[in-house]
Scaffold this motif. Structure first.
Motif, PDB file in Angstrom:
ATOM      1  N   ALA A  52       0.817  -1.155  -0.085  1.00  0.00           N
ATOM      2  CA  ALA A  52       0.018   0.123  -0.034  1.00  0.00           C
ATOM      3  C   ALA A  52       0.856   1.107  -0.243  1.00  0.00           C
ATOM      4  N   LEU A  53       2.122   1.304   0.812  1.00  0.00           N
ATOM      5  CA  LEU A  53       2.879   2.360   0.853  1.00  0.00           C
ATOM      6  C   LEU A  53       3.530   2.773  -0.740  1.00  0.00           C
ATOM      7  N   HIS A  54       3.410   1.946  -1.491  1.00  0.00           N
ATOM      8  CA  HIS A  54       3.995   2.351  -2.953  1.00  0.00           C
ATOM      9  C   HIS A  54       3.150   3.580  -3.425  1.00  0.00           C
ATOM     10  N   ARG A  55       1.814   3.600  -3.232  1.00  0.00           N
ATOM     11  CA  ARG A  55       1.331   4.912  -3.555  1.00  0.00           C
ATOM     12  C   ARG A  55       1.046   6.019  -2.543  1.00  0.00           C
ATOM     13  N   SER A  56       1.790   5.688  -1.628  1.00  0.00           N
ATOM     14  CA  SER A  56       1.785   6.939  -0.570  1.00  0.00           C
ATOM     15  C   SER A  56       2.625   8.227  -1.032  1.00  0.00           C
ATOM     16  N   PRO A  57       1.883   9.541  -1.349  1.00  0.00           N
ATOM     17  CA  PRO A  57       2.572  10.456  -1.449  1.00  0.00           C
ATOM     18  C   PRO A  57       3.795  11.101  -0.311  1.00  0.00           C
ATOM     19  N   THR A  58       3.585  10.527   0.830  1.00  0.00           N
ATOM     20  CA  THR A  58       4.353  11.020   1.969  1.00  0.00           C
ATOM     21  C   THR A  58       5.018   9.894   2.559  1.00  0.00           C
ATOM     22  N   GLU A  59       6.060  10.371   3.362  1.00  0.00           N
ATOM     23  CA  GLU A  59       6.667   9.168   4.003  1.00  0.00           C
ATOM     24  C   GLU A  59       5.821   9.119   5.323  1.00  0.00           C
ATOM     25  N   VAL A  60       5.653   7.732   5.803  1.00  0.00           N
ATOM     26  CA  VAL A  60       4.926   7.494   6.902  1.00  0.00           C
ATOM     27  C   VAL A  60       4.999   6.206   7.566  1.00  0.00           C
TER      28      VAL A  60
END
Length: 263
Positions: A52-60
């Motif tokens: 899912a994080l591949h699509r995250s616009p920010t670092e989380v």
């Protein structure tokens, strides 16, 4: 804190998983699983969050705090998908890719183990057509869905040199106007996948490619009547009966069969 509940039921099988995540801003993306769950489900949760994080616009930073499953309805990939969708929901990503596919070699090996002993009841294919014509077999193939008896359809996605499996139903045929059309329907003779309808799977093996041991490039399905090789190389499908084609053999490494290769 965000919870996603995956619940699906068909005449063939059911799916269930409920996953809760916490997402916080961070200087780099990371995933931690603190939920009390089996090692298998903890691994699925971690891999699903990373997908899912591949699509995250920010670092989380994602923390998976709770995983709920059942012995009857939770199968391979359910915790993975529920976690990915929980993360998307927490990040307010409104238009994620419509499927949640897994390529982790251990997960695909587990799927193969679960499919061994089952008959391949049907195969649905999506192919590109233009002016009433299509390219031969692998060249026109976009996606394929395998229906093993008693299970959900499993969609095969090719992305670069990576094979992804996803539990999902086929989509509808689509008119692409001047670019042709996508026709979705049963596989037909003499295409490779049609030759194994009705055959029982006796073993299987994962194929590793350029990505090393972190992603799968393909699979070998060993049926009563022979081996079926399915993989992707350079964003092109590779379909073969018997052994891995020489053009792909240089780049691929077939892993040991999950049940020792017995047929």
């Amino acid at each position: 804190m965000t919870t996603f509940r995956l619940l699906a039921q068909t005449s063939r099988s059911a799916r269930f998983a409920k996953v809760t995540v916490e997402v916080a801003a961070s200087d780099r993306s990371d995933v931690e699983v603190t939920a009390a769950a089996t090692d298998e489900h903890r691994r699925e949760a971690e891999l699903g969050a990373r997908w899912a994080l591949h699509r995250s616009p920010t670092e989380v930073r994602v923390t998976v705090t709770d995983v709920v499953t059942t012995d009857v309805d939770t199968g391979l990939g359910d915790v993975y998908e529920a976690t990915a969708r929980a993360v998307w929901q927490a990040l307010s990503i409104e238009h994620p890719v419509p499927y949640v596919g897994f390529s982790d070699p251990e997960m695909i090996a587990s799927w193969l183990k679960g499919a061994v002993g089952r008959r391949l009841d049907a195969v649905t294919e999506a192919r590109h057509w233009s002016e009433g014509r299509r390219e031969p077999d692998a060249a026109s193939l976009l996606h394929a869905w395998l229906y093993f008896e008693g299970g959900m359809p499993v969609n095969l996605h090719g992305r670069g040199d990576q094979l992804l499996l996803a539990k999902e139903k086929p989509y509808r045929s689509t008119d692409l106007d001047e670019y042709g059309e996508i026709r979705v329907g049963p596989t037909r003779h003499p295409d490779v996948l049609s030759r194994f309808i009705g055959a029982r799977l006796t073993d299987g093996a994962v194929i590793l490619g350029h990505g090393g041991d972190t992603v799968s490039a393909g699979i070998v399905l060993r049926f009563e009547k022979g081996d079926l090789v399915i993989g992707t190389l350079g964003d092109e499908w590779v379909l073969a009966v018997g052994s891995v084609p020489s053009a792909a053999a240089h780049y691929w490494a077939v892993q040991p069969f999950v049940y020792g290769g017995g047929g």
